[in-house]
Design a protein around this motif. Structure first.
Motif, short mmCIF file in Angstrom:
data_model
loop_
_atom_site.label_atom_id
_atom_site.label_comp_id
_atom_site.label_asym_id
_atom_site.label_seq_id
_atom_site.Cartn_x
_atom_site.Cartn_y
_atom_site.Cartn_z
N TRP A 201 3.60 5.62 -5.87
CA TRP A 201 3.39 5.58 -7.32
C TRP A 201 2.29 6.55 -7.75
N GLN A 202 1.18 6.55 -7.03
CA GLN A 202 0.08 7.46 -7.35
C GLN A 202 0.50 8.91 -7.12
N TRP A 203 1.31 9.15 -6.10
CA TRP A 203 1.78 10.52 -5.84
C TRP A 203 2.64 11.01 -7.01
N GLN A 204 3.49 10.16 -7.52
CA GLN A 204 4.32 10.55 -8.65
C GLN A 204 3.48 10.81 -9.90
N LEU B 93 -3.53 12.20 -6.68
CA LEU B 93 -3.05 12.54 -5.34
C LEU B 93 -4.01 12.01 -4.28
N ALA B 94 -5.32 12.03 -4.57
CA ALA B 94 -6.29 11.47 -3.62
C ALA B 94 -6.12 9.96 -3.50
N TYR B 95 -5.86 9.30 -4.63
CA TYR B 95 -5.61 7.86 -4.59
C TYR B 95 -4.38 7.55 -3.73
N ALA B 96 -3.36 8.38 -3.84
CA ALA B 96 -2.15 8.18 -3.03
C ALA B 96 -2.51 8.23 -1.55
N CYS C 244 0.82 -1.21 0.00
CA CYS C 244 0.00 0.00 0.00
C CYS C 244 0.86 1.27 0.00
N SER C 245 1.95 1.24 0.73
CA SER C 245 2.84 2.41 0.74
C SER C 245 3.46 2.63 -0.64
N GLY C 246 3.89 1.52 -1.26
CA GLY C 246 4.47 1.65 -2.61
C GLY C 246 3.46 2.16 -3.62
N LEU C 247 2.23 1.67 -3.56
CA LEU C 247 1.19 2.15 -4.47
C LEU C 247 0.88 3.63 -4.21
#
Length: 271
Positions: free
Chosen positions: A33-36, A214-217, A27-30
């Protein structure tokens, strides 16, 4: 039963810990990824983009906001095709290159549509003669730059004919009878006798924020936190079920026991 064996609780704790760790890491990695993906590069730096016709970047007939270069247009490489106006062969004095004072050599290329694009042909040291503009059709590649303001001029003194302090369409329109683009181009491969003028502004990439990604992150990071909380509560419940959190009976001789410190005999009723 397996729950009666001492190793069973420890095995369950180990499994819970591994599962929780995997979920948190995933979850942290995802989330990263979503933040990027949320920090989107709309355009690459202009210098890395393919060469475009100058008419696609600048428009001599534009007015108002459309005549101003955008952030992803400044520094763009363009192809200029047309003929030099022989009546515009100017020097822009007071310009340094590698610490040496000299002048820019400025001309105007007339495009097929009849408009003009200011073009800095190159640089010459102070006192040196600049070669004349080429005659006939020219095809060259340069870098688009915004027009200069009057405050960049090193002096306000009156210059002799054939010289100007700044590269500006406001100055050039008084010298020609056709519209001139509100920008200029620096020649990347000047003719013999001239040195290339590096772009004053190389341009930069355009970015924007994609709020959905960003919300998904944020959601993925909440899931990771939730998994950690679930693991902590499961571990606490497991310890309670095995009695690890039970302090046990009070030691002998304590106030809650029947031992009065006299060999275990209750002397409360003795006279």
């Amino acid at each position: 039963m397996d729950s009666d064996r001492p190793g069973a609780p420890r095995g369950r704790v180990a499994v819970l810990t591994v599962v929780a760790l995997v979920v948190v890491l995933v979850c942290s990695g995802l989330g990263v990824w979503q933040w990027q993906r949320g920090n989107v590069v709309v355009t690459e730096p202009p210098a890395r983009q393919p060469v475009a016709p100058v008419s696609r970047i600048v428009d001599a007939g534009a007015s108002g906001a459309a005549a101003v270069l955008s952030a992803d247009e400044v520094g763009h490489r363009v192809e200029v095709s047309g003929t030099f106006d022989p009546s515009v062969d100017l020097l822009v004095p007071g310009r340094s290159l590698d610490g040496v004072v000299g002048s820019w050599v400025l001309g105007v290329v007339v495009l097929p549509d009849g408009s003009g694009v200011p073009l800095v042909r190159g640089w010459v040291p102070e006192g040196a003669a600049a070669p004349a503009p080429p005659v006939g059709q020219v095809d060259l590649v340069g870098v688009v730059q915004p027009p200069e303001a009057s405050d960049v001029a090193p002096s306000t003194a009156v210059l002799p004919a054939g010289q100007t302090w700044v590269v500006s369409a406001a100055d050039l329109v008084n010298r020609v009878e056709y519209p001139v683009a509100n920008a200029y181009v620096t020649d990347s491969a000047p003719a013999a006798g001239l040195e290339a003028v590096p772009p004053a502004d190389p341009g930069q990439a355009t970015r924007r924020l994609d709020w959905r990604n960003l919300a998904y992150a944020g959601q993925w990071w909440v899931f990771a936190l939730f998994a950690a909380v679930i693991w902590f509560r499961a571990l606490r419940d497991e310890r309670r079920g095995t009695g690890e959190d039970d302090p046990g009976p009070p030691p002998e001789g304590s106030a809650d026991g029947v031992d009065d410190g006299a060999g275990g005999r209750d002397m409360s009723g003795a006279r």
